[in-house]
Motif scaffolding. Sequence first.
Motif, PDB file in Angstrom:
ATOM      1  N   UNK A   1       0.839  -1.254   0.108  1.00  0.00           N
ATOM      2  CA  UNK A   1      -0.058   0.021   0.042  1.00  0.00           C
ATOM      3  C   UNK A   1       0.913   1.567  -0.031  1.00  0.00           C
ATOM      4  N   UNK A   2       0.317   2.407  -0.533  1.00  0.00           N
ATOM      5  CA  UNK A   2       1.237   3.681  -0.705  1.00  0.00           C
ATOM      6  C   UNK A   2       0.528   4.569   0.279  1.00  0.00           C
ATOM      7  N   UNK A   3       1.326   5.262   1.205  1.00  0.00           N
ATOM      8  CA  UNK A   3       0.684   6.147   2.145  1.00  0.00           C
ATOM      9  C   UNK A   3       1.332   7.694   1.800  1.00  0.00           C
ATOM     10  N   UNK A   4       0.283   8.414   1.299  1.00  0.00           N
ATOM     11  CA  UNK A   4       0.681   9.729   1.116  1.00  0.00           C
ATOM     12  C   UNK A   4       0.526  11.033   2.186  1.00  0.00           C
ATOM     13  N   UNK A   5       1.293  11.723   2.342  1.00  0.00           N
ATOM     14  CA  UNK A   5       1.106  12.765   3.489  1.00  0.00           C
ATOM     15  C   UNK A   5       1.222  14.066   2.697  1.00  0.00           C
ATOM     16  N   UNK A   6       0.474  15.165   3.226  1.00  0.00           N
ATOM     17  CA  UNK A   6       0.575  16.525   2.687  1.00  0.00           C
ATOM     18  C   UNK A   6       1.793  17.381   3.221  1.00  0.00           C
ATOM     19  N   UNK A   7       1.974  18.440   2.759  1.00  0.00           N
ATOM     20  CA  UNK A   7       3.213  19.293   3.471  1.00  0.00           C
ATOM     21  C   UNK A   7       2.266  19.849   4.762  1.00  0.00           C
ATOM     22  N   UNK A   8       3.065  19.754   5.696  1.00  0.00           N
ATOM     23  CA  UNK A   8       2.517  20.192   7.179  1.00  0.00           C
ATOM     24  C   UNK A   8       3.327  21.335   7.661  1.00  0.00           C
ATOM     25  N   UNK A   9       2.745  22.390   8.270  1.00  0.00           N
ATOM     26  CA  UNK A   9       3.622  23.558   8.751  1.00  0.00           C
ATOM     27  C   UNK A   9       4.583  23.064   9.781  1.00  0.00           C
TER      28      UNK A   9
ATOM     29  N   UNK B   1       5.062  10.177  -1.062  1.00  0.00           N
ATOM     30  CA  UNK B   1       4.388   9.043  -0.876  1.00  0.00           C
ATOM     31  C   UNK B   1       5.425   8.203  -0.503  1.00  0.00           C
ATOM     32  N   UNK B   2       4.867   7.207   0.158  1.00  0.00           N
ATOM     33  CA  UNK B   2       5.779   6.130   0.953  1.00  0.00           C
ATOM     34  C   UNK B   2       4.995   4.698   0.880  1.00  0.00           C
ATOM     35  N   UNK B   3       6.021   3.742   0.467  1.00  0.00           N
ATOM     36  CA  UNK B   3       5.304   2.408   0.278  1.00  0.00           C
ATOM     37  C   UNK B   3       5.543   1.562   1.650  1.00  0.00           C
ATOM     38  N   UNK B   4       4.455   0.695   2.038  1.00  0.00           N
ATOM     39  CA  UNK B   4       4.483  -0.384   2.902  1.00  0.00           C
ATOM     40  C   UNK B   4       4.252  -1.591   2.277  1.00  0.00           C
ATOM     41  N   UNK B   5       5.129  -2.367   2.505  1.00  0.00           N
ATOM     42  CA  UNK B   5       5.102  -3.924   1.937  1.00  0.00           C
ATOM     43  C   UNK B   5       5.025  -4.943   3.092  1.00  0.00           C
ATOM     44  N   UNK B   6       4.456  -5.945   2.789  1.00  0.00           N
ATOM     45  CA  UNK B   6       4.461  -7.023   3.545  1.00  0.00           C
ATOM     46  C   UNK B   6       5.399  -7.941   3.575  1.00  0.00           C
ATOM     47  N   UNK B   7       5.395  -9.102   4.559  1.00  0.00           N
ATOM     48  CA  UNK B   7       6.940  -9.809   4.399  1.00  0.00           C
ATOM     49  C   UNK B   7       7.227 -10.578   3.426  1.00  0.00           C
TER      50      UNK B   7
ATOM     51  N   UNK C   1       8.836   0.896   3.367  1.00  0.00           N
ATOM     52  CA  UNK C   1       8.873   0.226   4.570  1.00  0.00           C
ATOM     53  C   UNK C   1       8.433  -1.243   4.526  1.00  0.00           C
ATOM     54  N   UNK C   2       9.213  -2.081   5.366  1.00  0.00           N
ATOM     55  CA  UNK C   2       8.680  -3.364   5.419  1.00  0.00           C
ATOM     56  C   UNK C   2       8.210  -4.115   6.564  1.00  0.00           C
TER      57      UNK C   2
ATOM     58  N   UNK D   1      -4.427   6.869   1.120  1.00  0.00           N
ATOM     59  CA  UNK D   1      -3.876   5.550   1.350  1.00  0.00           C
ATOM     60  C   UNK D   1      -4.254   4.846  -0.148  1.00  0.00           C
ATOM     61  N   UNK D   2      -3.337   4.225  -0.863  1.00  0.00           N
ATOM     62  CA  UNK D   2      -3.958   3.438  -1.892  1.00  0.00           C
ATOM     63  C   UNK D   2      -3.224   2.244  -2.311  1.00  0.00           C
ATOM     64  N   UNK D   3      -3.748   1.135  -3.034  1.00  0.00           N
ATOM     65  CA  UNK D   3      -2.878   0.180  -3.342  1.00  0.00           C
ATOM     66  C   UNK D   3      -1.864   0.592  -4.348  1.00  0.00           C
ATOM     67  N   UNK D   4      -0.617  -0.191  -4.228  1.00  0.00           N
ATOM     68  CA  UNK D   4       0.518   0.152  -5.182  1.00  0.00           C
ATOM     69  C   UNK D   4      -0.024   0.082  -6.752  1.00  0.00           C
ATOM     70  N   UNK D   5      -0.893  -0.872  -7.063  1.00  0.00           N
ATOM     71  CA  UNK D   5      -1.423  -0.838  -8.347  1.00  0.00           C
ATOM     72  C   UNK D   5      -2.093   0.283  -8.815  1.00  0.00           C
ATOM     73  N   UNK D   6      -3.064   0.884  -7.996  1.00  0.00           N
ATOM     74  CA  UNK D   6      -3.718   1.993  -8.096  1.00  0.00           C
ATOM     75  C   UNK D   6      -2.955   3.314  -8.430  1.00  0.00           C
ATOM     76  N   UNK D   7      -1.622   3.084  -7.392  1.00  0.00           N
ATOM     77  CA  UNK D   7      -0.679   4.372  -7.474  1.00  0.00           C
ATOM     78  C   UNK D   7       0.011   4.573  -8.884  1.00  0.00           C
TER      79      UNK D   7
END
Length: 459
Positions: free
Chosen positions: A94-102, A133-139, A153-154, A186-192
């Motif tokens: 899954x891909x986690x995206x974060x905005x710019x934060x003050x 954008x950051x990727x989180x992968x399973x084992x 990240x694993x 958040x979205x699946x890698x395939x969608x990203x």
Amino acid sequence: MAEKADKIAGIAVPSISETKAIAEEGFIYGLPIVMNYAVMNEFVIDKNSGQYKGPFNTIVNEARVFTYKDTAVVTPNSDTPYSMLWLDLRAEPMVISVPAVSKKRYYSVQLTDGNAYNYGYIGSRATGVEAGNYLVAGPDWKGEKPSGIKKVFHSTTPFSLTIFRTQLFNAKDMPNVKKVQAGYKTQPLSAFLKQPAPPAAPEIDFLPATTKGIKENFYDYLDAALQFVPVTPENRAIRTKLASIGIGPGKTFEFKELSLEHKAAVLLAMKEGDDKVDAFLASGMKNINGWKIGSLFGDSEFYKGDWLTRAAAAKGGIYGNDGVEAMYPMTREDVTGQTLDCSKHNYTLTFPAGQLPPVNAFWSVTMYDGKTQLLVKNPINRYLINSPMLQNMKKNKDGSLTLYIQKDSPGKEKEANWLPAPNDKIYLVMRLYWPRREAPSILPVGEGTWSPPGILQAK
């Protein structure tokens, strides 16, 4: 007799003393795994749990802070509105995206898995305040880092909790927190990657579990949870032992088929394992002015198979942060070592002038019920005192700051500094977000140049 009975039934079971030793080690190994499994059930599986947040792979923003009504997690933090995302990484990352934060607003995204390992961070301290954008992968995932992804990240398990903490300055600031939360995606890698999605992972019939049911159903829950914790070189020995008493995917018989004597030994083992965890929490951390200070949270490299430290971390407050992200001095006693009990005494906590907790983000002191470690209902709906509240608080003539820790109001003129308590024993947790590394500092743990002041009985 019991051992003979088990042999006749065709079950090859370790002796009663061996079973007890395995069950005790298994309790210490399994406590964080079981606690996490129960929370996962309440948050994303059982829609009628009363704590349900939403389905897997969906960010749920809470534009509020935790109160006494939140009971799924012990020692809940009421400083930072949470966003929760429980990932199912079986089909694809899954891909986690974060905005710019003050820069002024602290935020963190903590990645924690079914082993209760914090395997990564995104946020003010870890990755900065720019969007990304950051990727989180399973084992089982073996891919390369795709373009457009800042970091991979694993997780060590296929199910993983992501906790977003967004700093709230005061009640009027909530609309601004909501804007930041709206930028978490958040979205699946395939969608990203705009590619076809892989086949969905199969449905799972999870064994129902609740946080309240952990004591009575511990080994049943552990048996269920271990299906989702891959065997590794680090846990292979304890997993093999657990299988030999009928627990986990590698077992050859059902745990409930054990003789009554074996079951009695297992219950005793659980009690003794729990006592060891409590003893570690009491003595395995540095005692500074009555506060217990330690760094109990981290990734698999941090624990290196030390199941006792990991169990103590979970029991002290599961899903706590790594020491570099936040430090948690905690106490149940005053500076003389007597148990804090607000049915008998009023207390004060005074920070000398210029000696407030040294942080890059902010700090707080939160009140919990001494028995349940949950937040306490009180007449002013105040569960903590934190640094954004300082502008409304009264300082002493010498510039020091005193907090009044008691069940009744200390009077109108002192009420801004009042931390309401139950008419009972209490548990206090200080939180230092993004602690400073240069002096004065609470780091390194137990040897820093700054120490929390002791709690005094009010005269």
